[in-house]
Design an enzyme around this catalytic site. Sequence first.
Site, PDB file in Angstrom:
ATOM      1  N   LYS A   1      47.784  47.348  37.801  1.00 20.50           N
ATOM      2  CA  LYS A   1      46.664  46.537  38.273  1.00 20.50           C
ATOM      3  C   LYS A   1      47.161  45.112  38.506  1.00 20.50           C
ATOM      4  O   LYS A   1      48.097  44.652  37.835  1.00 20.50           O
ATOM      5  CB  LYS A   1      45.536  46.516  37.236  1.00 20.50           C
ATOM      6  CG  LYS A   1      44.169  46.200  37.808  1.00 20.50           C
ATOM      7  CD  LYS A   1      43.540  47.424  38.458  1.00 20.50           C
ATOM      8  CE  LYS A   1      42.071  47.186  38.796  1.00 20.50           C
ATOM      9  NZ  LYS A   1      41.411  48.412  39.249  1.00 20.50           N
TER      10      LYS A   1
ATOM     11  N   LEU B   1      24.743  45.494  41.519  1.00 22.58           N
ATOM     12  CA  LEU B   1      24.494  46.099  42.831  1.00 22.58           C
ATOM     13  C   LEU B   1      25.531  45.611  43.837  1.00 22.58           C
ATOM     14  O   LEU B   1      25.194  45.266  44.976  1.00 22.58           O
ATOM     15  CB  LEU B   1      23.075  45.771  43.313  1.00 22.58           C
ATOM     16  CG  LEU B   1      21.932  46.435  42.547  1.00 22.58           C
ATOM     17  CD1 LEU B   1      20.586  45.853  42.966  1.00 22.58           C
ATOM     18  CD2 LEU B   1      21.942  47.947  42.767  1.00 22.58           C
TER      19      LEU B   1
END
Length: 368
Positions: free
Chosen positions: A100, A201
């Site tokens: 990562k 979201l």
Amino acid sequence: MNAITDIARALAAGASDSIPSSLFGLPDQAPHERVLLAADPVTGLKAIVAVHSTARGPAFGGCRFWSYDNELAALNDALRLSQGMSLKNALANLPFGGGKAVIIKPAGDFDRPALFAAFGRAVQSLDGAYITAEDVGTTTADMKGMSAHTSYVSGIPRDGAFGGDPSPKTAYGVFVSIDEGVKRVLGRASLEGVRVALQGLGAVGWHLAEFLHQAGAKLVVADVNGEKVARAVTELGAQAVGVGEILAADVDVVAPCALGATLNAQSIPALRARLIAGAANNQLATAADGDALQARGITYLPDYLVNAGGIVSVAREYRNEGEEAAVMAEVGQIRGRVAELLERIKISGQTPAREADAWARSLLVKPV
């Protein structure tokens, strides 16, 4: 203060929960194979590339672009995320190890294309030990720009070929995991009427909300972006709550889809859901928090098991093996692994988090 000085002073003072106790890896874990600190004063680049394991193949994992409190926090994030990628890629049966990258977002104005070009050169310097793609804060445009400077990048839209934004695939994997968990843990035949709290979201969270809405779930949502929340209320019939209230909402399922470590000693006592499955990485602040969830009768489906759809997508794209229907079918296989994990814990008596960890680590060998 530069990164090495900052880290050295912190280590000399004694590590805390928010910083690693070693430059080489996480507490009580095997050392990372390689950790690269990359800086470019012209563009303001400060990046950390953590290669956790190449046992299964080159380390593959996204690049996060974020404002960190300090360089130690960025290092800790890179180490935790890269280890999670090793486990994720192993359970997904991909021929890749775990890695990562995190880029510390510069303060003030900066030239974004130039900064990502510099990062691309840093990735290229690792000669294929690490392959990057999108993550929180990065986009397909960033990856496309980097591709002029490194061949070790994926998640790029391609004319007439499979590729691009992996977030719908990540969301679909989480969706089938929730669906399977609802059947096996809650004893419900479908998602119709099941109340799901979505924390976040963003790109993945929104796609997940759409999948759940189409399946008949009742959504409770929270996000720091009020416009996204308003859109979910209007388009998906969602109920809006504050970001500080979402985890404790009166729901059947909680889906953490923001940043990590939200399941912790402070939040777990207030949870009312019986099932947790979401897209955020490193949802447990500590391994003990998985035990605490089990003690409260809450089933936690580990993030690196359920959110592997994105890495499946970019991995197939990178290997030129991608085709939409086939990749979606492969992501759908996450459902079967969720079912297997729930069967495994019946036999082992372990928590889902500890059982999944042991299962994934048993697969950290070169695939045959």
